[in-house]
Design a protein around this motif. Structure first.
Motif: not given
Length: 169
Positions: A74, A90, A94, A102-103, A127, A130-131
């Protein structure tokens, strides 16, 4: 590293990797935006029961990708929400990345007696910037707060219905 100099993400990642490889490092920690270690006491059994209940409820309603204690990069350092959720694609994007770059879409913080309002507001803001699309805060008596980039919400943007067992509190 002096507290007035914000660390570059690469420096934070190197520090995180060093701590992960150190067998003498504490079990529960985060790193602030200056690269400083923030140690937390091991969560109580009651706290972990609430975390498990939240992860289970979220997984039942949104899908199986609700996970406890995942590290997240973050703008306020590397933080570890109690529970996170994001769609499978996602997670796939990741894969192999620790901390997450990213969050996740949903981050949950379960309060402990030692938390301050300022600390939780800082984490929730980090958070969201951060998305994250939503942050859920579970209070000491089981009260649930939904937060979005616009502030507090009356209900979850994900349509979650969270009725935690009162015996947990």
């Amino acid at each position: 590293m002096p507290a007035e100099i914000v660390a570059e993400p690469g420096a934070l990642l190197r520090r995180w990797a060093e701590l992960a490889a150190d067998p003498d490092a504490p079990d529960h920690y985060e790193i602030n935006e200056y690269g400083e270690l923030i140690m937390s006491p091991r969560p109580s059994n009651d706290h972990q029961r609430i975390v498990a209940a939240m992860a289970t409820a979220i997984a039942q309603q949104l899908g199986p990708e609700a996970v406890a204690e995942v590290s997240v990069m973050t703008d306020r350092g590397i933080r570890v929400p109690d529970v996170v959720w994001m769609p499978p694609q996602k997670w796939q994007q990741s894969k192999g990345k620790t901390p997450l770059p990213l969050s996740p879409d949903l981050c949950v913080e379960v309060l402990s007696a030692g938390n301050t309002r300022e600390e939780i507001a800082m984490k929730a803001g980090a958070y969201l910037r951060g998305g994250a699309r939503e942050v859920i805060v579970v209070g000491l008596r089981g009260e649930i707060q939904f937060l979005g980039p616009e502030g507090e919400r009356a209900e979850s943007i994900f349509g979650l219905s969270l009725d935690l067992d009162r015996a947990l509190f």
